[in-house]
Design an enzyme around this catalytic site. Structure first.
Site, PDB file in Angstrom:
ATOM      1  N   ILE A 235      -6.953  -9.780 -11.738  1.00  0.00           N
ATOM      2  CA  ILE A 235      -7.497  -9.290 -13.005  1.00  0.00           C
ATOM      3  C   ILE A 235      -9.008  -9.206 -12.854  1.00  0.00           C
ATOM      4  O   ILE A 235      -9.655 -10.195 -12.467  1.00  0.00           O
ATOM      5  CB  ILE A 235      -7.103 -10.242 -14.142  1.00  0.00           C
ATOM      6  CG1 ILE A 235      -5.571 -10.242 -14.288  1.00  0.00           C
ATOM      7  CG2 ILE A 235      -7.779  -9.843 -15.445  1.00  0.00           C
ATOM      8  CD1 ILE A 235      -5.036 -11.422 -15.043  1.00  0.00           C
TER       9      ILE A 235
ATOM     10  N   GLY B  84       0.772  -1.233   0.000  1.00  0.00           N
ATOM     11  CA  GLY B  84       0.000   0.000   0.000  1.00  0.00           C
ATOM     12  C   GLY B  84       0.806   1.287   0.000  1.00  0.00           C
ATOM     13  O   GLY B  84       0.301   2.338   0.409  1.00  0.00           O
TER      14      GLY B  84
ATOM     15  N   ASN C  13      -4.587   1.897 -13.699  1.00  0.00           N
ATOM     16  CA  ASN C  13      -3.663   0.936 -13.076  1.00  0.00           C
ATOM     17  C   ASN C  13      -2.255   1.505 -13.147  1.00  0.00           C
ATOM     18  O   ASN C  13      -1.933   2.291 -14.035  1.00  0.00           O
ATOM     19  CB  ASN C  13      -3.721  -0.394 -13.850  1.00  0.00           C
ATOM     20  CG  ASN C  13      -2.820  -1.463 -13.253  1.00  0.00           C
ATOM     21  OD1 ASN C  13      -2.775  -1.650 -12.036  1.00  0.00           O
ATOM     22  ND2 ASN C  13      -2.092  -2.169 -14.110  1.00  0.00           N
TER      23      ASN C  13
ATOM     24  N   HIS D 226       1.827   0.178 -13.219  1.00  0.00           N
ATOM     25  CA  HIS D 226       2.595  -1.039 -13.507  1.00  0.00           C
ATOM     26  C   HIS D 226       4.089  -0.706 -13.461  1.00  0.00           C
ATOM     27  O   HIS D 226       4.518   0.290 -14.057  1.00  0.00           O
ATOM     28  CB  HIS D 226       2.202  -1.568 -14.889  1.00  0.00           C
ATOM     29  CG  HIS D 226       2.832  -2.885 -15.180  1.00  0.00           C
ATOM     30  ND1 HIS D 226       2.407  -4.066 -14.609  1.00  0.00           N
ATOM     31  CD2 HIS D 226       3.892  -3.212 -15.960  1.00  0.00           C
ATOM     32  CE1 HIS D 226       3.167  -5.052 -15.032  1.00  0.00           C
ATOM     33  NE2 HIS D 226       4.074  -4.570 -15.854  1.00  0.00           N
TER      34      HIS D 226
ATOM     35  N   VAL E 165      -5.188  -7.663 -20.300  1.00  0.00           N
ATOM     36  CA  VAL E 165      -4.344  -7.436 -19.123  1.00  0.00           C
ATOM     37  C   VAL E 165      -3.180  -6.496 -19.462  1.00  0.00           C
ATOM     38  O   VAL E 165      -2.480  -6.707 -20.459  1.00  0.00           O
ATOM     39  CB  VAL E 165      -3.794  -8.790 -18.606  1.00  0.00           C
ATOM     40  CG1 VAL E 165      -2.854  -8.563 -17.427  1.00  0.00           C
ATOM     41  CG2 VAL E 165      -4.951  -9.692 -18.209  1.00  0.00           C
TER      42      VAL E 165
HETATM   43  C1  GAR Z   1       3.694  -1.340  -7.268  1.00  0.00           C
HETATM   44  O1  GAR Z   1       5.052  -1.187  -7.558  1.00  0.00           O
HETATM   45  C2  GAR Z   1       2.877  -1.550  -8.525  1.00  0.00           C
HETATM   46  O2  GAR Z   1       3.439  -0.929  -9.641  1.00  0.00           O
HETATM   47  C3  GAR Z   1       2.906  -3.051  -8.654  1.00  0.00           C
HETATM   48  O3  GAR Z   1       2.804  -3.534  -7.357  1.00  0.00           O
HETATM   49  C4  GAR Z   1       3.449  -2.626  -6.463  1.00  0.00           C
HETATM   50  C5  GAR Z   1       2.540  -2.409  -5.278  1.00  0.00           C
HETATM   51  O4  GAR Z   1       3.178  -1.679  -4.281  1.00  0.00           O
HETATM   52  N1  GAR Z   1       1.845  -3.505  -9.488  1.00  0.00           N
HETATM   53  C6  GAR Z   1       1.936  -4.546 -10.305  1.00  0.00           C
HETATM   54  O5  GAR Z   1       2.915  -5.244 -10.397  1.00  0.00           O
HETATM   55  C7  GAR Z   1       0.698  -4.796 -11.135  1.00  0.00           C
HETATM   56  N2  GAR Z   1       0.948  -5.772 -12.151  1.00  0.00           N
HETATM   57  P1  GAR Z   1       2.336  -0.969  -3.129  1.00  0.00           P
HETATM   58  O6  GAR Z   1       1.336  -1.999  -2.591  1.00  0.00           O
HETATM   59  O7  GAR Z   1       3.370  -0.649  -2.093  1.00  0.00           O
HETATM   60  O8  GAR Z   1       1.663   0.224  -3.703  1.00  0.00           O
END
Ligand code: GAR
Length: 205
Positions: free
Chosen positions: A95, A15, A110, A112, A147
């Site tokens: 997803i 988070g 989103n 990424h 996706v």
């Molecule tokens: C983030 O770095 C985001 O870009 C990635 O998960 C992390 C969550 O961090 N998302 C993905 O890989 C989506 N495919 P957080 O929970 O500390 O924000």
């Protein structure tokens, strides 16, 4: 009365992106509000961050569902029940079924940790390092039926340092995420992001 746009933030883990959005909402000029934080699993740090900020939380536990459609409907219902007008996927590792796009058209974004279309999926940082790229980065995009595919709102490139460890690279990626995701969400809430085919035009403030 606030004329901020209420959004649901969907999380699965630490988070830190949620935290950056919460902090952005402390600025009275910010145009979005977090109406609810929805997690696909209990016990994650993101839920603690939400509660500490006094935000409503909902857990829609992925393991309780055997079909993506039912899970997606429950997530969308929870968002709508809290008045959310859009969905922000901030480290959300599920997803959603296409029904979510019907319910929030042009209002799901989103983030990424790679330069899409390179390295989609749940392990983008590891995949980029394993491939040996010397440039990677961050992508913020609208969600469509495929996706990690929708129109790109913002990208920022980062050079991978020789011999850089995963943790160091991820920290630099996340610093970009925390700076830019709140900016993109503010633009979305102000109606300044216009989808034109594969492109997103930012209307000037
Ligand atoms: C983030 O770095 C985001 O870009 C990635 O998960 C992390 C969550 O961090 N998302 C993905 O890989 C989506 N495919 P957080 O929970 O500390 O924000």
């Amino acid at each position: 009365m606030s004329n901020r746009v209420p959004l649901a933030v969907l999380v699965s883990g630490g988070g830190t992106n949620l935290q950056s959005i919460i902090e952005a909402t402390r600025d009275p000029k910010y145009s979005a509000d977090v109406a609810v934080v929805i997690s696909d699993r209990p016990g994650v740090k993101a839920l603690d961050r939400a509660r500490e900020a006094g935000l409503p939380t909902v857990v829609v536990d992925w393991s309780d569902y055997d079909d993506r459609g039912a899970f997606t409907n429950e997530v969308c219902d929870a968002a709508e029940d809290h008045g959310a007008e859009g969905l922000v996927l901030a480290g959300f590792m599920r997803i959603l079924a296409p029904a979510a796009i019907d319910r929030f058209p042009g209002r799901i974004v989103n983030i990424h940790p790679a330069l899409l279309p390179a390295f989609p999926g749940a392990h983008a940082v590891d995949d980029a390092l394993a491939y040996g790229v010397t440039i990677t980065g961050v992508t913020i995009h609208f969600v469509d039926e495929q996706v990690d595919h929708g129109p790109i709102i913002y990208q920022e490139a980062l050079a991978v340092m020789p011999g850089e460890e995963r943790e160091a690279l991820q920290a630099r990626i996340q610093a970009v995420e925390h700076r830019m995701f709140p900016v993109a969400i503010d633009a979305l809430a102000r109606g300044r992001l216009h989808i034109e085919g594969r492109m997103v035009r930012w209307e000037q403030a």
